[in-house]
Design a protein around this motif. Sequence first.
Motif, PDB file in Angstrom:
ATOM      1  N   MET A   1       0.832  -1.202   0.000  1.00  0.00           N
ATOM      2  CA  MET A   1       0.000   0.000   0.000  1.00  0.00           C
ATOM      3  C   MET A   1       0.870   1.257   0.000  1.00  0.00           C
ATOM      4  SD  MET A   1      -3.173  -0.907  -0.090  1.00  0.00           S
ATOM      5  CE  MET A   1      -4.070   0.505   0.522  1.00  0.00           C
ATOM      6  N   ARG A   2       1.956   1.206   0.798  1.00  0.00           N
ATOM      7  CA  ARG A   2       2.861   2.360   0.825  1.00  0.00           C
ATOM      8  C   ARG A   2       3.493   2.576  -0.544  1.00  0.00           C
ATOM      9  NH1 ARG A   2       8.064   2.496   1.849  1.00  0.00           N
ATOM     10  NH2 ARG A   2       8.138   0.367   2.644  1.00  0.00           N
ATOM     11  N   ARG A   3       3.879   1.456  -1.170  1.00  0.00           N
ATOM     12  CA  ARG A   3       4.484   1.585  -2.503  1.00  0.00           C
ATOM     13  C   ARG A   3       3.479   2.079  -3.537  1.00  0.00           C
ATOM     14  NH1 ARG A   3       7.643  -4.026  -1.796  1.00  0.00           N
ATOM     15  NH2 ARG A   3       9.348  -3.220  -0.521  1.00  0.00           N
ATOM     16  N   THR A   4       2.239   1.584  -3.396  1.00  0.00           N
ATOM     17  CA  THR A   4       1.212   2.075  -4.327  1.00  0.00           C
ATOM     18  C   THR A   4       0.991   3.576  -4.163  1.00  0.00           C
ATOM     19  OG1 THR A   4      -0.429   1.386  -2.695  1.00  0.00           O
ATOM     20  CG2 THR A   4      -0.033  -0.102  -4.520  1.00  0.00           C
ATOM     21  N   ASP A   5       1.046   4.058  -2.890  1.00  0.00           N
ATOM     22  CA  ASP A   5       0.918   5.506  -2.675  1.00  0.00           C
ATOM     23  C   ASP A   5       2.054   6.260  -3.355  1.00  0.00           C
ATOM     24  OD1 ASP A   5      -1.362   5.108  -1.192  1.00  0.00           O
ATOM     25  OD2 ASP A   5      -0.267   4.972   0.713  1.00  0.00           O
ATOM     26  N   ASN A   6       3.287   5.722  -3.196  1.00  0.00           N
ATOM     27  CA  ASN A   6       4.435   6.369  -3.853  1.00  0.00           C
ATOM     28  C   ASN A   6       4.270   6.369  -5.366  1.00  0.00           C
ATOM     29  OD1 ASN A   6       5.736   6.868  -1.411  1.00  0.00           O
ATOM     30  ND2 ASN A   6       6.679   4.836  -1.376  1.00  0.00           N
ATOM     31  N   LEU A   7       3.804   5.220  -5.882  1.00  0.00           N
ATOM     32  CA  LEU A   7       3.621   5.130  -7.337  1.00  0.00           C
ATOM     33  C   LEU A   7       2.533   6.089  -7.821  1.00  0.00           C
ATOM     34  CD1 LEU A   7       3.885   1.283  -7.700  1.00  0.00           C
ATOM     35  CD2 LEU A   7       5.447   2.929  -8.698  1.00  0.00           C
TER      36      LEU A   7
ATOM     37  N   VAL B   1       4.311  -3.342 -13.254  1.00  0.00           N
ATOM     38  CA  VAL B   1       2.859  -3.450 -13.454  1.00  0.00           C
ATOM     39  C   VAL B   1       2.149  -2.175 -13.031  1.00  0.00           C
ATOM     40  CG1 VAL B   1       0.792  -4.666 -12.663  1.00  0.00           C
ATOM     41  CG2 VAL B   1       2.816  -5.953 -13.299  1.00  0.00           C
ATOM     42  N   HIS B   2       2.688  -1.485 -12.007  1.00  0.00           N
ATOM     43  CA  HIS B   2       2.022  -0.285 -11.489  1.00  0.00           C
ATOM     44  C   HIS B   2       1.919   0.819 -12.526  1.00  0.00           C
ATOM     45  CE1 HIS B   2       1.124  -1.472  -7.506  1.00  0.00           C
ATOM     46  NE2 HIS B   2       2.384  -1.704  -7.159  1.00  0.00           N
ATOM     47  N   ILE B   3       2.735   0.747 -13.583  1.00  0.00           N
ATOM     48  CA  ILE B   3       2.647   1.759 -14.634  1.00  0.00           C
ATOM     49  C   ILE B   3       1.289   1.698 -15.309  1.00  0.00           C
ATOM     50  CG2 ILE B   3       3.632   2.472 -16.855  1.00  0.00           C
ATOM     51  CD1 ILE B   3       6.331   1.306 -15.648  1.00  0.00           C
ATOM     52  N   ASP B   4       0.765   0.453 -15.484  1.00  0.00           N
ATOM     53  CA  ASP B   4      -0.572   0.280 -16.050  1.00  0.00           C
ATOM     54  C   ASP B   4      -1.589   0.298 -14.904  1.00  0.00           C
ATOM     55  OD1 ASP B   4      -2.736  -0.209 -17.525  1.00  0.00           O
ATOM     56  OD2 ASP B   4      -2.089  -2.150 -18.324  1.00  0.00           O
ATOM     57  N   GLN B   5      -2.482   1.260 -14.921  1.00  0.00           N
ATOM     58  CA  GLN B   5      -3.428   1.432 -13.808  1.00  0.00           C
ATOM     59  C   GLN B   5      -4.396   0.265 -13.709  1.00  0.00           C
ATOM     60  OE1 GLN B   5      -5.445   5.112 -14.001  1.00  0.00           O
ATOM     61  NE2 GLN B   5      -6.180   5.052 -11.898  1.00  0.00           N
ATOM     62  N   GLN B   6      -4.852  -0.253 -14.838  1.00  0.00           N
ATOM     63  CA  GLN B   6      -5.808  -1.369 -14.825  1.00  0.00           C
ATOM     64  C   GLN B   6      -5.167  -2.619 -14.228  1.00  0.00           C
ATOM     65  OE1 GLN B   6      -7.376  -2.191 -18.645  1.00  0.00           O
ATOM     66  NE2 GLN B   6      -8.932  -3.627 -17.917  1.00  0.00           N
ATOM     67  N   LYS B   7      -3.924  -2.900 -14.638  1.00  0.00           N
ATOM     68  CA  LYS B   7      -3.230  -4.072 -14.086  1.00  0.00           C
ATOM     69  C   LYS B   7      -2.993  -3.912 -12.591  1.00  0.00           C
ATOM     70  CE  LYS B   7      -0.793  -6.220 -17.887  1.00  0.00           C
ATOM     71  NZ  LYS B   7       0.503  -6.617 -18.420  1.00  0.00           N
ATOM     72  N   GLN B   8      -2.697  -2.695 -12.190  1.00  0.00           N
ATOM     73  CA  GLN B   8      -2.480  -2.450 -10.767  1.00  0.00           C
ATOM     74  C   GLN B   8      -3.731  -2.787  -9.961  1.00  0.00           C
ATOM     75  OE1 GLN B   8      -1.451   1.549  -9.966  1.00  0.00           O
ATOM     76  NE2 GLN B   8      -1.241   1.286  -7.768  1.00  0.00           N
ATOM     77  N   CYS B   9      -4.881  -2.333 -10.440  1.00  0.00           N
ATOM     78  CA  CYS B   9      -6.142  -2.634  -9.740  1.00  0.00           C
ATOM     79  C   CYS B   9      -6.405  -4.133  -9.704  1.00  0.00           C
ATOM     80  CB  CYS B   9      -7.301  -1.914 -10.427  1.00  0.00           C
ATOM     81  SG  CYS B   9      -7.201  -0.127 -10.312  1.00  0.00           S
TER      82      CYS B   9
END
Length: 668
Positions: free
Chosen positions: A477-483, A585-593
């Motif tokens: 979650m912390r990494r997702t916030d940073n991303l 993967v976090h670059i693509d928002q859909q894949k991240q979700c």
Amino acid sequence: MLSLENFNQISFKQPIINSPRSFEACRLCGILPLELIQIGIKELKQRNPELRLNKQGWEIIWQHHEIRRQEKLQACLEARQQLIDAGFHFNNQEEEEQAIVDKSDELQASQNQQELEKIQWRQQKEIQQMLEHEKKQQEIRERNELKQRQIQERQQRRDEQLKQSRVKQEYDRVQRERDRQIKLQREEQNLKIKAKQQYKKELQRVQIEQLRQKELQQEYRRREEERKQRQQIFKEQMQEIQLRHEMELQQKKLIMEINDRERLEKQEQSRQEKIYASQQAQLELKSKLQIVKQLQMEQLERMREQFQIKQTKIEERRLEFERQKEQKIIENYFNIQQHQEKMKQVIERAQNQEEKKYYDYQQKQEIVNQRKKQLEYEKLQEFFIKKQQQEEKEQHRIDAIQNVEKNQQIRTMELNNKLILKEQMILEKQMEKQQIQEQIKLQEILKMKDKKEALERLQRKQEYEKESLRQKIEEKMRRTDNLQLQKSRIQEQRLQMKQIANYQKEELKHQFELIKQGKIEILQQSIQNECQQQQEFCQIEDHPISNQKKGRPQTALPKKKDEVSRPKSALTKKVQNEEKKVIKVHIDQQKQCELEFLEQQQQEEMINLLENEQRLEQEREKQLYQIENKQEQLRLEKIFQIERDQAKKRILDLQDEHKNQIEELMSN
């Protein structure tokens, strides 16, 4: 640093272990550091006051406890070695995380630079395409003009040909109209001739029809006259018939009246005859009744006479019966007297016989008394003889008893010796049984303790796994916030780039206008110079080294140790590789979700499975506590062991399935 290799295994002094790897290995195995310290029999007794065992029992328990302690220590050492092989360095975790974040920043910077280069290349390509498009349009215009000229020439030729064909068609049409008019005139003449012929035929037909109608009218009139004549004849006939009927009816009426009169006369005659007959019948009945009465009176008189005769006969019979009765009474009296005489004779005979019997009885009693005396004498003799024999027997019995007592003493001595030996054997067997029972009890107690310890270890492992999962989720979650912060920065840069692109498009429109006017070569040189300048400027601004020199990115972690939240779980190499993939993967928002949703779902499945297995293990323990039969306990223990193996297999299969799902999502 106190690790699993050099800690003091005798003292309980805190801290027992303070090495991070050793402590993490203990948590992975679900073992407390206190369980690794060696204890004595006294402390075992203090920990288990409810047990009452002998020295051997306490020694067995201590040996078992020591074996289990060594096994736990060995398991912790193996887990520690696995952590070392996996590259677990607790002190360098911050540096690793910081390096991962720096790498992600570098990747983003390089991606931004690549995007800018792509945009510039696209702009140049669009300009070249526009120039080529203008040239092609000029060529196309020239070609179109040539084609239009050729088309006009072809059109003129076609028009001339059409005019010639139209002239020919008009000439042919005129000739056709003339021929058609001639044909029409001929047809009209033929039609007129045919019409005249038809008119003549119709006149003839009308005349014939008129003649035929006249004939028909004459026939109709003739038929009507005949019909009228027939009707008159029929009327006359009907009148004659009616007159005849009326005459016949009058005659019938007269006949009927005559018949009625005759019938009435006959009825009166028959009625008078019936009255006369009834009067005669009444007279006859009266005469008959009188005759019947006379006959009945005569019969009554006869009956009376017969009754009187019968009564006289009955009285005669009664008198005869009384006479016979008296005679029978007299005869019976004589018979009774004779019977009494016979009875007296019989009684006398019986008395004589009784007297004889009494005399015989007295004689017999005398004989019996004599015999009794003889028997008493004989009995006395026998009694004396028996006394002598009894005395002899008593002496023999006394001798035999003495011999038997001696033999019994000898036998009792032997039996006592045997009993002592048997008691010793029984005591030994009882001792062995007690030892076996104590051993079995100890084994059961040890098994129960092992089960409890295993359950506690499982619970600790599950808690540790849950904590590790929570920590991983928090890290992610912390990494997702940073991303997301990085994404916002990238979006801002993209907006700036779009603004630049819009500005360049406006310039291109202005340049296209110049191109249309014919100033193409001058514009090409100016555009190339501007593109080179923009590339140099973008390389200077967006280079990753320049960004690093300016300062740390916003997503970097703080340098202070107090601000850093140290994770409790081990970061293995596999986890690091997965995190690198996740950054991509976090670059693509859909894949991240999709990845976040899948991870949450997998965690819920794993937690549900672990809770279910824990509940089943508690139920198994309750069943074992309730059952007292040892064989049944062993059988259930085998079954439960199979179920535990299956549970482990299910957990491993679920982990593999989760890994495969994540790999599939990352590969897609």
